[in-house]
Design an enzyme around this catalytic site. Structure first.
Site, short mmCIF file in Angstrom:
data_model
loop_
_atom_site.label_atom_id
_atom_site.label_comp_id
_atom_site.label_asym_id
_atom_site.label_seq_id
_atom_site.Cartn_x
_atom_site.Cartn_y
_atom_site.Cartn_z
CG ASP A 132 81.75 55.02 52.25
OD1 ASP A 132 82.64 55.41 51.48
OD2 ASP A 132 81.53 53.81 52.46
CB SER A 143 85.55 47.39 46.79
OG SER A 143 84.25 47.14 47.27
NE ARG A 144 88.50 53.57 45.39
CZ ARG A 144 87.32 54.19 45.42
NH1 ARG A 144 86.62 54.21 46.54
NH2 ARG A 144 86.84 54.79 44.35
CG HIS A 192 79.41 45.76 50.11
ND1 HIS A 192 80.67 45.40 49.73
CD2 HIS A 192 79.26 47.06 49.74
CE1 HIS A 192 81.26 46.42 49.14
NE2 HIS A 192 80.43 47.45 49.14
CD GLN A 209 79.96 56.93 43.45
OE1 GLN A 209 78.75 56.79 43.29
NE2 GLN A 209 80.57 56.44 44.53
N GLY A 220 79.40 47.23 44.05
CA GLY A 220 79.82 45.86 43.76
C GLY A 220 81.15 45.49 44.39
CG LEU A 270 78.62 43.06 46.66
CD1 LEU A 270 77.24 42.39 46.69
CD2 LEU A 270 78.48 44.54 46.96
P1 AMP Z 1 80.57 50.90 48.10
O1 AMP Z 1 80.30 49.66 47.31
O2 AMP Z 1 81.98 51.02 48.56
O3 AMP Z 1 80.03 52.15 47.44
O4 AMP Z 1 79.73 50.74 49.45
C1 AMP Z 1 78.35 50.48 49.41
C2 AMP Z 1 77.81 50.64 50.81
O5 AMP Z 1 78.45 49.71 51.68
C3 AMP Z 1 78.05 52.04 51.39
O6 AMP Z 1 76.91 52.45 52.11
C4 AMP Z 1 79.23 51.81 52.29
O7 AMP Z 1 79.30 52.72 53.36
C5 AMP Z 1 78.97 50.41 52.79
N1 AMP Z 1 80.22 49.81 53.25
C6 AMP Z 1 81.37 49.68 52.55
N2 AMP Z 1 82.34 49.14 53.32
C7 AMP Z 1 81.78 48.93 54.53
C8 AMP Z 1 82.27 48.42 55.77
N3 AMP Z 1 83.52 47.99 55.92
N4 AMP Z 1 81.42 48.35 56.82
C9 AMP Z 1 80.14 48.78 56.69
N5 AMP Z 1 79.62 49.28 55.56
C10 AMP Z 1 80.43 49.35 54.49
#
Ligand code: AMP
Length: 281
Positions: free
Chosen positions: A150, A186-187, A37, A61, A31, A33
């Site tokens: 990631d 998100s961070r 995302h 996690q 989330g 987003l």
């Molecule tokens: P998260 O919500 O951070 O767990 O990310 C969910 C998915 O979005 C994961 O597969 C991340 O690798 C992808 N994601 C997060 N940030 C990015 C970004 N800047 N570019 C591409 N994919 C991302």
């Protein structure tokens, strides 16, 4: 676009879609987003008849002293972004819906999860593998989408899918960055104005390393040291790790002969940020 909160309801929708012969894509997220995302969702929409976005801050996690409680959440905003990107539904369960209080089954992985982020976050990938397996079993998508942002997670998921025979195609998607180069996360919302500027050191240092490699440098220690020294020029930055590893098995390499992943985690103040790039010598 619906927001579904229970596994039972989600399963009944999926059953209907399956009966109609529709293909299903899954985009797992925690989330809050952003455009990163969104790029995954748009890709999924372009390749599947229906797209499920899971929006779940997965407690398993997070380590004990990590940011589970403070992790940003905004379902309304997420729903708007998903709708705009063309997702079919958001799966937004409560932790109690995903985990029984006496849950004692986990999916764990050896090797690929010990280095890089696994060093400072020893239980992280067990949580990731567990929740992603559960989502795979609940949704049974044809394809699932993960960001190269990631990179270790993507390699771990690919290996898990191979080892456990999940019949799901894993699609890796490129890193989406802010205009100034900072990888979207998100961070990033944790950063104050000064830290936001300082955070540029991650991408700048990676670009420096990439340039050395493009010029022909193949010794990983030389590139790694240059990257670390460059990060150290930023007073607000503290290196967690900088590693150059084999792209597939994530083992450290001395000389670059095969595709490598150059990955880093850097604290900017109290915020731990990650970034990486892949390189084919
Ligand atoms: P998260 O919500 O951070 O767990 O990310 C969910 C998915 O979005 C994961 O597969 C991340 O690798 C992808 N994601 C997060 N940030 C990015 C970004 N800047 N570019 C591409 N994919 C991302």
């Amino acid at each position: 676009m619906e927001i579904i909160r229970t596994i039972e309801e989600l399963r009944s929708i999926l059953k209907r879609w399956r009966k109609e012969g529709l293909s299903v894509g899954l985009v797992p997220t925690m989330g809050y987003l952003h455009e990163g995302h969104k790029s995954l969702i748009i890709k999924a929409v372009s390749e599947n008849d229906r797209v499920v976005v899971s929006d779940f801050v997965n407690p398993t996690q997070f380590g004990v002293n990590e940011d589970l409680d403070s992790y940003p959440r905004d379902l309304e905003r997420d729903a708007a972004l998903c709708q705009e990107a063309g997702a079919s539904l958001i799966f937004h369960p409560e932790p109690e819906e995903m985990y029984f209080a006496d849950n004692c089954t986990f999916v764990d992985m050896e090797n690929l999860t010990k280095g890089l982020c696994g060093k400072t976050r020893p239980t992280h990938f067990r949580g990731v593998c567990t929740v992603v397996s559960k989502l795979f079993l609940i949704v049974a998508p044809d394809k699932a989408y993960f960001g190269q942002k990631d990179a270790q997670q993507l390699a771990v998921i690919r290996r898990m899918v191979r080892d456990l025979n999940f019949d799901i195609a894993i699609v890796g998607c490129p890193i989406v960055r802010e205009e100034d180069g900072l990888a979207m996360s998100s961070r990033n919302t944790y950063l104050d104005e000064k830290e936001r500027k300082a955070a540029l050191i991650l991408h700048k240092s990676l670009m420096l390393g990439e340039e050395m490699m493009r010029q022909g440098e193949r010794n990983t220690e030389v590139v790694k040291n240059a990257i670390v020294q460059n990060i150290k020029t930023e007073p607000l930055a503290k290196v967690d790790y900088v590693e150059i590893v084999d792209s597939e098995n994530l083992e450290p390499v001395a000389e670059m002969e095969h595709p490598v992943l150059v990955a880093m985690a850097v604290y900017i103040g109290n915020t731990r940020l990650i970034d990486n790039f892949s390189f084919e010598p």
